[in-house]
Enzyme design. Structure first.
Site, PDB file in Angstrom:
ATOM      1  CG  HIS A 174       7.699 -14.695-115.234  1.00 16.35           C
ATOM      2  ND1 HIS A 174       7.958 -15.426-114.100  1.00 16.35           N
ATOM      3  CD2 HIS A 174       6.937 -13.654-114.820  1.00 16.35           C
ATOM      4  CE1 HIS A 174       7.390 -14.854-113.051  1.00 16.35           C
ATOM      5  NE2 HIS A 174       6.751 -13.782-113.465  1.00 16.35           N
TER       6      HIS A 174
ATOM      7  NE  ARG B   3       3.575  -9.934-105.257  1.00 17.45           N
ATOM      8  CZ  ARG B   3       3.355 -10.972-106.055  1.00 17.45           C
ATOM      9  NH1 ARG B   3       3.793 -12.188-105.728  1.00 17.45           N
ATOM     10  NH2 ARG B   3       2.710 -10.816-107.204  1.00 17.45           N
ATOM     11  CG  ASP B   4       6.266 -11.864-109.075  1.00 15.97           C
ATOM     12  OD1 ASP B   4       6.198 -12.928-108.430  1.00 15.97           O
ATOM     13  OD2 ASP B   4       6.231 -11.818-110.309  1.00 15.97           O
TER      14      ASP B   4
ATOM     15  CB  CYS C 250      11.209 -19.070-113.300  1.00 15.91           C
ATOM     16  SG  CYS C 250       9.779 -20.110-113.517  1.00 15.91           S
TER      17      CYS C 250
ATOM     18  CG  ASN D 292       8.995 -10.908-112.312  1.00 18.55           C
ATOM     19  OD1 ASN D 292       7.861 -11.083-112.702  1.00 18.55           O
ATOM     20  ND2 ASN D 292       9.349 -11.119-111.054  1.00 18.55           N
TER      21      ASN D 292
ATOM     22  CG  HIS E 290       3.000 -10.695-114.297  1.00 15.51           C
ATOM     23  ND1 HIS E 290       3.098  -9.872-113.197  1.00 15.51           N
ATOM     24  CD2 HIS E 290       3.846 -11.731-114.056  1.00 15.51           C
ATOM     25  CE1 HIS E 290       3.962 -10.403-112.329  1.00 15.51           C
ATOM     26  NE2 HIS E 290       4.418 -11.529-112.835  1.00 15.51           N
TER      27      HIS E 290
END
Length: 303
Positions: free
Chosen positions: A212, A18-19, A243, A252, A210
């Protein structure tokens, strides 16, 4: 806190499908998305964010959310989650039979306005109906807070701002709050201060990190919050997902790199690193991109 406070086990939440994919420039075929999710489950993942029920106008990469859920061969012990920013998205996700949904708010006013065209307060008010409806359907809701250690527009964000938004989501019924360093500018001391502040409002065992890796700080920041007692980590296989606010920057943190670090610390994750790493190599090839996982790169050169 000394390192004997490290958790014995960490829950890893896989964000790649997803992300990760929604921040990749090209759109992956539905069958390949399904294959990725199934491979991640085989690697031992029990928590996978599979897709996002959002307007295809805004996020074309996720236009096939319902098809992905329909084609997926679900493993019995895996929770498949979808991001649902509004009621329409939630209804789509419920119809597709997702196990869990997620909503996201920002700690930064400007980011909220630019990203979802409303204030932080308005965004939280919108989620109230989404969370109520999900609870009626017996579907758990996870809450994301973005820009927790910096905003592309406002710069510094105070831990108190993050604690307030996290508290609001938790009170509304989100069972877990994931703290997102959206632009990856945070450093370990800042990460510790963040957790200290937020854990006064939301129980430590409900907090996820979470982080990055835009500035190469993600693993250091994760170690810092593990020492504080955080035991839930979001990561993305092969470091998928650049990003969106920093051109060419990595996004990520790679799941493989996190698992390697956890294994070195004697912390269980339930993941099979070789299977995970080969999945990272495979998906990077499908996307024609460089594998962003240092561990994945190192393991693939040893073969």
């Amino acid at each position: 806190m000394s390192s004997n406070h490290l958790p014995s086990r960490v829950k890893l939440v896989e964000m790649g499908p997803r992300d990760g994919l929604q921040n990749e420039p090209q759109t992956l075929a539905t069958g390949l998305k399904v294959a990725l999710i199934e491979r991640l489950a085989k690697a031992g993942h029990q928590h996978i964010e599979a897709t996002s029920f959002v307007s295809p106008r805004w996020v074309p990469q996720m236009a096939d959310a319902a098809a992905v859920m329909a084609q997926l061969k679900r493993a019995p012990d895996v929770t498949y989650r979808a991001l649902t920013p509004n009621l329409k998205g939630l209804e789509g996700a419920l119809a597709a039979g997702v196990d869990e949904v997620a909503v996201f708010a920002a700690a930064s006013e400007t980011f909220s306005q630019r990203n979802i065209n409303c204030s932080v307060h308005q965004s939280l008010a919108r989620f109230e109906t989404v969370i109520e409806r999900a609870q009626q359907a017996n579907v758990r809701v996870r809450g994301y807070v973005s820009t927790v250690m910096g905003c592309p527009y406002e710069g510094h964000i105070t831990p108190q701002q993050v604690a307030d938004v996290s508290d609001a989501l938790y009170r509304m019924g989100c069972y877990e709050i994931s703290l997102g360093d959206t632009i990856g500018t945070g450093t370990p001391r800042q990460a510790k201060k963040l957790i200290e502040a937020v854990s006064q409002k939301v129980p430590m065992e409900k907090l996820a990190a979470h982080f990055h890796d835009t500035y190469g700080q993600a693993l250091a920041n994760l170690y810092a919050v593990l020492e504080e007692g955080v035991a839930i980590i979001d990561a993305s296989v092969a470091g998928l997902g650049g990003c969106p606010y920093a051109k060419g920057a990595s996004g990520n943190v790679a799941t493989e790199d996190v698992v390697y670090m956890l294994e070195g610390l004697g912390i269980e994750s339930g993941l099979n690193l070789p299977v995970l790493a080969s999945t990272g190599v495979w998906i990077s090839a499908q996307l024609g991109r460089v594998n962003q996982s240092k561990v994945g790169q190192a393991l693939s050169t040893q073969k």
